[in-house]
Motif scaffolding. Sequence first.
Motif, PDB file in Angstrom:
ATOM      1  N   THR A   1     -11.244  -3.867  22.693  1.00 31.69           N
ATOM      2  CA  THR A   1     -10.273  -2.936  22.140  1.00 31.69           C
ATOM      3  C   THR A   1     -10.248  -1.685  23.009  1.00 31.69           C
ATOM      4  OG1 THR A   1     -11.891  -1.827  20.726  1.00 31.69           O
ATOM      5  CG2 THR A   1     -10.743  -3.743  19.794  1.00 31.69           C
TER       6      THR A   1
ATOM      7  N   THR B   1     -12.834  -7.167  19.297  1.00 28.53           N
ATOM      8  CA  THR B   1     -12.040  -7.586  18.154  1.00 28.53           C
ATOM      9  C   THR B   1     -11.919  -9.102  18.209  1.00 28.53           C
ATOM     10  OG1 THR B   1     -10.039  -7.205  16.856  1.00 28.53           O
ATOM     11  CG2 THR B   1      -9.749  -7.373  19.229  1.00 28.53           C
TER      12      THR B   1
ATOM     13  N   LYS C   1      -4.991 -10.857  14.005  1.00 27.82           N
ATOM     14  CA  LYS C   1      -6.053  -9.986  14.490  1.00 27.82           C
ATOM     15  C   LYS C   1      -6.960  -9.663  13.306  1.00 27.82           C
ATOM     16  CE  LYS C   1      -3.816  -7.824  18.373  1.00 27.82           C
ATOM     17  NZ  LYS C   1      -2.411  -7.681  18.508  1.00 27.82           N
TER      18      LYS C   1
ATOM     19  N   SER D   1      -8.676  -4.091  14.091  1.00 25.41           N
ATOM     20  CA  SER D   1      -7.756  -3.252  14.840  1.00 25.41           C
ATOM     21  C   SER D   1      -7.901  -3.513  16.342  1.00 25.41           C
ATOM     22  CB  SER D   1      -8.067  -1.773  14.542  1.00 25.41           C
ATOM     23  OG  SER D   1      -7.470  -0.929  15.486  1.00 25.41           O
ATOM     24  N   ALA D   2      -6.778  -3.491  17.051  1.00 23.63           N
ATOM     25  CA  ALA D   2      -6.807  -3.637  18.506  1.00 23.63           C
ATOM     26  C   ALA D   2      -7.192  -2.317  19.167  1.00 23.63           C
ATOM     27  CB  ALA D   2      -5.445  -4.099  19.015  1.00 23.63           C
ATOM     28  N   TYR D   3      -7.223  -1.238  18.371  1.00 24.20           N
ATOM     29  CA  TYR D   3      -7.568   0.061  18.944  1.00 24.20           C
ATOM     30  C   TYR D   3      -9.005   0.468  18.606  1.00 24.20           C
ATOM     31  CZ  TYR D   3      -7.568   4.919  20.243  1.00 24.20           C
ATOM     32  OH  TYR D   3      -7.901   6.115  20.820  1.00 24.20           O
TER      33      TYR D   3
END
Length: 172
Positions: free
Chosen positions: A4, A10, A23, A26-28
């Motif tokens: 991420t 992730t 997902k 979170s990708a962040y």
Amino acid sequence: VSDTKSGFKTLIKKVDGSDRDIKLHSAYDPVKESERSVDAFNAGKCSVIIVSGIALGYHLLALKTKYPAIEILVIEKDPDVVMLCKKHNPSALEGIKIIQNENDLAVFFEHINLSFFRGLAHFIHRPSYQINPDFYESILANLKLYISSRVSDLLTRFEFEEKWIKNIFTNL
């Protein structure tokens, strides 16, 4: 498993029979996402927190921090997800019991003293739940039946134990 923007891992799951991906974090910033979802969760005065879904366990770390005195039981169908969590975030599973089928459920509750049982709280890891909702619902339904049966046995014992002992000695 992918990286991420915050440097954590992730997990992305391909949905069978489609081109869609889910997902699981979170990708962040999966840690911040998990902390927010746990902050919004209230376990009350329960004895056990049931968690539907492991993913990479960021939410488990947040739950253990927020509720250190409450036992956590995680339901996860996919053994590959459990393995990935153990590999990438092993501290998340320390002290956590994992249920992967209905047999595991009986083993877990055989070791719980229901005399001090104060109930359950259910934390849903939404992305994991989306992948296998029927599995989680089935395990939860069986969990509730199992607890109800054990509590009923306990109450019966409280009600009749004195009579049973008296009758045993009378019969002797």
